[in-house]
Design a protein around this motif. Structure first.
Motif, PDB file in Angstrom:
ATOM      1  N   PRO A   1       0.792  -1.225   0.000  1.00  0.00           N
ATOM      2  CA  PRO A   1       0.000   0.000   0.000  1.00  0.00           C
ATOM      3  C   PRO A   1       0.833   1.288   0.000  1.00  0.00           C
ATOM      4  O   PRO A   1       0.327   2.332  -0.351  1.00  0.00           O
ATOM      5  CB  PRO A   1      -0.801  -0.112   1.302  1.00  0.00           C
ATOM      6  N   TYR A   2       2.149   1.185   0.394  1.00  0.00           N
ATOM      7  CA  TYR A   2       2.922   2.433   0.514  1.00  0.00           C
ATOM      8  C   TYR A   2       3.072   3.159  -0.828  1.00  0.00           C
ATOM      9  O   TYR A   2       3.243   4.372  -0.853  1.00  0.00           O
ATOM     10  CB  TYR A   2       4.295   2.136   1.150  1.00  0.00           C
ATOM     11  N   ARG A   3       2.970   2.414  -1.917  1.00  0.00           N
ATOM     12  CA  ARG A   3       3.067   3.023  -3.255  1.00  0.00           C
ATOM     13  C   ARG A   3       2.069   4.184  -3.430  1.00  0.00           C
ATOM     14  O   ARG A   3       2.319   5.121  -4.174  1.00  0.00           O
ATOM     15  CB  ARG A   3       2.742   1.930  -4.277  1.00  0.00           C
ATOM     16  N   PHE A   4       0.920   4.090  -2.718  1.00  0.00           N
ATOM     17  CA  PHE A   4      -0.114   5.121  -2.887  1.00  0.00           C
ATOM     18  C   PHE A   4      -0.090   6.169  -1.773  1.00  0.00           C
ATOM     19  O   PHE A   4      -0.940   7.043  -1.713  1.00  0.00           O
ATOM     20  CB  PHE A   4      -1.496   4.459  -3.007  1.00  0.00           C
ATOM     21  N   MET A   5       0.906   6.070  -0.912  1.00  0.00           N
ATOM     22  CA  MET A   5       1.034   7.084   0.147  1.00  0.00           C
ATOM     23  C   MET A   5       2.066   8.112  -0.309  1.00  0.00           C
ATOM     24  O   MET A   5       2.649   7.993  -1.397  1.00  0.00           O
ATOM     25  CB  MET A   5       1.405   6.412   1.461  1.00  0.00           C
ATOM     26  N   ASN A   6       2.325   9.106   0.494  1.00  0.00           N
ATOM     27  CA  ASN A   6       3.270  10.149   0.052  1.00  0.00           C
ATOM     28  C   ASN A   6       4.142  10.643   1.212  1.00  0.00           C
ATOM     29  O   ASN A   6       5.258  10.215   1.362  1.00  0.00           O
ATOM     30  CB  ASN A   6       2.535  11.274  -0.692  1.00  0.00           C
ATOM     31  N   GLY A   7       3.592  11.529   2.062  1.00  0.00           N
ATOM     32  CA  GLY A   7       4.401  12.034   3.190  1.00  0.00           C
ATOM     33  C   GLY A   7       4.074  11.315   4.494  1.00  0.00           C
ATOM     34  O   GLY A   7       3.311  10.346   4.515  1.00  0.00           O
ATOM     35  N   THR A   8       4.618  11.834   5.564  1.00  0.00           N
ATOM     36  CA  THR A   8       4.511  11.228   6.896  1.00  0.00           C
ATOM     37  C   THR A   8       3.055  10.973   7.315  1.00  0.00           C
ATOM     38  O   THR A   8       2.191  11.829   7.139  1.00  0.00           O
ATOM     39  CB  THR A   8       5.189  12.169   7.920  1.00  0.00           C
ATOM     40  N   SER A   9       2.827   9.795   7.893  1.00  0.00           N
ATOM     41  CA  SER A   9       1.473   9.410   8.322  1.00  0.00           C
ATOM     42  C   SER A   9       1.047  10.170   9.568  1.00  0.00           C
ATOM     43  O   SER A   9       1.889  10.585  10.371  1.00  0.00           O
ATOM     44  CB  SER A   9       1.444   7.922   8.682  1.00  0.00           C
ATOM     45  N   ASN A  10      -0.269  10.251   9.726  1.00  0.00           N
ATOM     46  CA  ASN A  10      -0.865  10.918  10.882  1.00  0.00           C
ATOM     47  C   ASN A  10      -0.985   9.905  12.032  1.00  0.00           C
ATOM     48  O   ASN A  10      -2.033   9.290  12.233  1.00  0.00           O
ATOM     49  CB  ASN A  10      -2.248  11.451  10.456  1.00  0.00           C
TER      50      ASN A  10
END
Ligand SMILES: Cc1ncc(COP(=O)(O)O)c(C=O)c1O
Length: 389
Positions: free
Chosen positions: A265-274
């Motif tokens: 799933p990280y492929r669709f993330m971008n910056g630091t998680s909340n």
């Protein structure tokens, strides 16, 4: 059909402190906070205070994916297909950034009953070449399915639509929309914000391309966490242009230049998680998984039917479908002076909301008693009676 006397879901009431003090009929907006959030927030603070920066490798970095797995389990998503984001609008941006609007296939079809933030986002994509077609409702309750399906043609790229309409709680025929879209080569972005946790969602059975929503309503997960499901075969090849270091094959190499995409799933993330929001989401997700959406849905159908019956006894207009299979968890009641009635209900600790062209929205959840419904409708009758005097 289950009746109150043997409603085993009521034992979960003890998990939600606000139910001791209020008649909580607003889970379509913000689900009640589970007691477990106090502990989750404390362990988040303890990890930060005592482990400091080591908290990242000891749990925080993986949290975005782990919470994605918990959310995915509720909608029959394959492991690793659900990424987490701060809100649904950002999920739309991730999806849009995977596509190109400069070619012949550049049409976006959506409905005027979509949630406005989602509309604003897609309308703004006109500047990047998107041709946007908005299909209008006739009655303010339903999306005309034939017109929606007709609008999806060989030039359509994306169909961002709500599964359950926020204003009326109408359940769209997601299967028919996905089938038509796929027949002509378009992709569906299904907003399951108002369904997941209340109405069964099975992304695998639907064969939907993308599904997104937030956890703060029916999932009792609090604000700050949204999810994006990407169908596994698409997930392997799409390359979001809205990207960042979380999506890199080797985030900690801090490579310069263009991204090398990692797997979902990280492929669709971008910056630091909340992180605090992800921690706060977990107790609610666990309770919903334990209760089970099937049981929630059965109770919701019964209680929304009761609300409609009570409203109709008073002669008030109901802006929600009467057919249970077409209706999600909310009943929108447009009684006279509905906006003022809403305010007075809030003053009396009966928590509901009001929306233009909907009226007062009442949303029982698995923790609601039948008596609370009677009391809420009784209070409306009283308020209108007092106004009339
Ligand atoms: C169907 C639907 N989509 C989206 C949203 C909100 O979008 P966002 O997470 O971007 O605030 C809501 C309600 O808040 C909603 O009901």
């Amino acid at each position: 059909m289950t009746h109150e006397s043997n409603d085993e879901l009521l034992r979960y009431r003890a998990e939600f402190p606000i139910l001791e003090r209020t008649n909580y009929l607003i889970s379509n907006s913000l689900g009640a906070m589970p007691r477990g959030v106090y502990g989750a927030m404390k362990s988040y603070a303890d990890a930060w205070a005592s482990r400091g920066v080591r908290a990242w490798e000891e749990g925080w970095w993986m949290l975005a994916a782990e919470v994605g797995v918990e959310i995915g389990a509720l909608m029959n998503a394959a492991k690793g297909s659900v990424s987490t984001h701060p809100n649904v609008t950002s999920c739309q941006a991730v999806v849009a950034s995977c596509f190109d609007f400069s070619g012949k296939r550049n049409k976006v079809v959506y409905s005027d009953l979509n949630f406005p933030s989602v509309m604003y986002f897609w309308e703004a994509q006109r500047a990047l070449g998107a041709r946007v077609e908005m299909v209008k409702t006739d009655d303010g309750i339903r999306v005309p399915i034939d017109r929606l399906l007709d609008a999806i043609d060989e030039t359509t790229l994306l169909v961002p639509v709500s599964h359950v309409i926020f204003r009326s709680s109408y359940i769209q025929d997601a299967k028919a929309i996905v089938e038509k879209a796929h027949r002509v080569g378009a992709h569906v972005v299904l907003d399951t914000f108002q369904s997941l946790g209340n109405v069964p969602v099975d992304v695998t059975d639907l064969n939907v391309d993308f599904a997104c929503g937030g956890v703060l309503k029916w999932l009792c997960g609090g604000p700050g966490t949204a999810y994006l499901y990407v169908r596994p075969d698409l997930g392997k090849k799409l390359e979001p242009k809205f990207t960042g270091w979380f999506a890199h094959q080797n985030s900690f190499a801090f490579e310069t230049g263009a991204i090398r995409y990692t797997e979902p799933p990280y492929r669709f993330m971008n910056g630091t998680s909340n992180i605090p929001a992800l921690e706060a989401a977990r107790p609610g997700l666990r309770i919903i998984a334990e209760v089970g959406v099937e049981r929630i849905r059965a109770k919701s159908k019964r209680q929304t039917a009761r609300l409609i019956e009570l409203a109709q006894q008073h002669g008030w207009r109901v802006n929600t479908p009467g057919i249970p299979e077409e209706r999600g968890g909310t009943v929108s009641i447009d009684m006279p002076h509905s906006q003022e009635v809403c305010q007075e209900l809030l003053n009396r600790e009966i928590l509901v909301d009001w929306r233009p062209r909907a009226g007062v929205r009442m949303s029982p959840h698995f923790y609601t008693t039948d008596e609370e419904l009677e009391r809420a409708v009784g209070a409306v009758g009283e308020i209108l009676g007092e106004r009339g005097r």
